[in-house]
Design a protein around this motif. Structure first.
Motif, PDB file in Angstrom:
ATOM      1  N   SER A 225      56.094   2.583  21.524  1.00  6.43           N
ATOM      2  CA  SER A 225      54.807   3.262  21.405  1.00  6.43           C
ATOM      3  C   SER A 225      54.730   4.103  20.130  1.00  6.43           C
ATOM      4  O   SER A 225      55.663   4.838  19.799  1.00  6.43           O
ATOM      5  N   SER A 226      53.601   4.024  19.458  1.00  9.77           N
ATOM      6  CA  SER A 226      53.384   4.833  18.251  1.00  9.77           C
ATOM      7  C   SER A 226      53.191   6.310  18.580  1.00  9.77           C
ATOM      8  O   SER A 226      53.280   7.170  17.698  1.00  9.77           O
ATOM      9  N   LYS A 227      52.948   6.626  19.853  1.00  6.26           N
ATOM     10  CA  LYS A 227      52.773   8.014  20.288  1.00  6.26           C
ATOM     11  C   LYS A 227      54.112   8.714  20.540  1.00  6.26           C
ATOM     12  O   LYS A 227      54.159   9.933  20.723  1.00  6.26           O
ATOM     13  N   LEU A 228      55.206   7.941  20.573  1.00  4.97           N
ATOM     14  CA  LEU A 228      56.507   8.450  21.026  1.00  4.97           C
ATOM     15  C   LEU A 228      57.345   9.034  19.899  1.00  4.97           C
ATOM     16  O   LEU A 228      57.456   8.462  18.813  1.00  4.97           O
TER      17      LEU A 228
ATOM     18  N   GLY B 259      58.253   0.674  26.406  1.00  4.43           N
ATOM     19  CA  GLY B 259      57.726   2.024  26.191  1.00  4.43           C
ATOM     20  C   GLY B 259      58.257   2.679  24.933  1.00  4.43           C
ATOM     21  O   GLY B 259      57.592   3.538  24.344  1.00  4.43           O
TER      22      GLY B 259
ATOM     23  N   GLN C 196      48.103  12.228  23.228  1.00  2.00           N
ATOM     24  CA  GLN C 196      48.125  12.019  21.785  1.00  2.00           C
ATOM     25  C   GLN C 196      49.537  11.840  21.241  1.00  2.00           C
ATOM     26  O   GLN C 196      49.764  11.099  20.281  1.00  2.00           O
ATOM     27  N   GLU C 197      50.487  12.517  21.895  1.00  7.44           N
ATOM     28  CA  GLU C 197      51.881  12.458  21.458  1.00  7.44           C
ATOM     29  C   GLU C 197      52.776  12.786  22.635  1.00  7.44           C
ATOM     30  O   GLU C 197      52.452  13.641  23.452  1.00  7.44           O
TER      31      GLU C 197
ATOM     32  N   GLN D 145      52.330   6.267  27.667  1.00  6.87           N
ATOM     33  CA  GLN D 145      51.588   5.872  26.471  1.00  6.87           C
ATOM     34  C   GLN D 145      50.249   5.220  26.796  1.00  6.87           C
ATOM     35  O   GLN D 145      49.363   5.125  25.950  1.00  6.87           O
ATOM     36  N   LYS D 146      50.062   4.804  28.056  1.00  4.50           N
ATOM     37  CA  LYS D 146      48.793   4.194  28.466  1.00  4.50           C
ATOM     38  C   LYS D 146      47.667   5.209  28.622  1.00  4.50           C
ATOM     39  O   LYS D 146      46.492   4.853  28.499  1.00  4.50           O
TER      40      LYS D 146
ATOM     41  N   ALA E 267      58.033   6.105  29.720  1.00  4.20           N
ATOM     42  CA  ALA E 267      57.377   6.044  28.408  1.00  4.20           C
ATOM     43  C   ALA E 267      56.326   4.936  28.394  1.00  4.20           C
ATOM     44  O   ALA E 267      55.233   5.117  27.830  1.00  4.20           O
ATOM     45  N   ARG E 268      56.633   3.813  29.000  1.00  4.32           N
ATOM     46  CA  ARG E 268      55.684   2.702  29.083  1.00  4.32           C
ATOM     47  C   ARG E 268      54.377   3.127  29.741  1.00  4.32           C
ATOM     48  O   ARG E 268      53.293   2.739  29.306  1.00  4.32           O
TER      49      ARG E 268
END
Length: 288
Positions: free
Chosen positions: A134-137, A131, A106-107, A100-101, A96-97
């Motif tokens: 993240s706001s995408k997670l 990770g 986007q999601e 998200q980079k 996840a870390r």
């Protein structure tokens, strides 16, 4: 815990008979038997913190970045538009870390069956578990099989960050699993799965690729160096529903600026291409 003796943890498993890797333990930070597996986190003297599931090393602070970056960016950079991503497993948060980079993601949804691993990682492995912030997670604590059965044709990339093919992860190497992956992908989707080491698991690697080839027309195998994994090597099955897609060459190339900005310590465009160059004995068995 019975694998820690005289201050050393030794990874003894039937998966790699006749050999083991040992880490000198400074302190046991966490130990609990979850509903699914034995979860152990230790502070080592030379490799930082280590996550160990059912007696098998999953990651160490010393070299985890090689695995996390490769399993994430091999599929993400091979896909021209990886907007929506699914991570199956990865309870330590490392994949996840990295996901998200990626600037085009986007999601991403992560499904992890063992909440104990997630919470222990947040507390004791913050360098990976970041990770999860993240706001995408979208994080789901559930079974990956069941989730994909109910979410078909939704993802550009699916990454399976599993432990080895024993215990709760054994089903993530089967033909039925690759069928589910295919159905959960969009038409030009790409998958990447942890696929063992060629030095002691070559027959298992071949079987896994064979299971994948029944559902994907384009299947490749890449490798990277991870010193604390068995034999210092780990493999990645990368496959696409698009037969003509060149998985061995990144569609999206990170330059020096991106490598620095994203804090990449292992992955780059040249490594991407080189990781698919296999020793003769491996290429012959897997693809001849």
């Amino acid at each position: 815990m019975d694998q820690i003796r005289a201050g050393w943890f030794s990874e003894i498993s039937d998966l790699w008979p006749g050999q083991c890797f040992s880490l000198k333990v400074q302190e046991v930070l966490f130990h609990e038997r979850s509903k699914y597996q034995d979860v152990l986190i230790v502070q080592t003297t030379n490799h930082g913190r280590a996550l160990i599931l059912d007696g098998i090393i999953q990651c160490t602070e010393f070299d985890e970045f090689s695995y996390q970056e490769m399993i994430a960016f091999l599929p993400l950079c091979a896909h021209p538009q990886p907007k929506r991503v699914l991570i199956v497993g990865g309870g330590d948060g490392g994949v996840a870390r990295e996901v998200q980079k990626h600037p085009l993601v986007q999601e991403f949804v992560q499904v992890e069956i063992d909440e104990v691993v997630i919470e222990a990682s947040k507390k004791y492995l913050p360098f990976m578990a970041e990770g999860f912030s993240s706001s995408k997670l979208i994080l789901k604590v559930c079974d990956g099989f069941e989730y994909m059965k109910n979410h078909k044709n939704q993802f550009d990339v699916i990454i399976t960050d599993s432990s080895d093919p024993v215990g709760p992860a054994v089903n993530l190497f089967t033909e039925s699993y690759f069928k589910l992956l295919k159905e959960a992908l969009k038409p030009n989707g790409i998958i990447c799965s942890q696929s063992g080491t060629v030095w002691s698991d070559l027959d298992q690697v071949k079987d896994t690729l064979s299971n994948c080839k029944r559902h994907f027309p384009n299947v490749k195998y890449a490798m990277s160096s991870v010193p604390t994994y068995p034999n210092g090597q780990i493999g990645y099955l990368v496959a696409s529903l698009e037969a003509s897609r060149d998985l061995t060459s990144p569609s999206i190339r990170f330059g020096t600026k991106e490598v620095e900005e994203y804090g990449l310590r292992y992955y780059n465009a040249d490594i991407h291409k080189a990781s698919f160059v296999l020793p003769n004995f491996v290429d012959k068995l897997l693809f001849s």
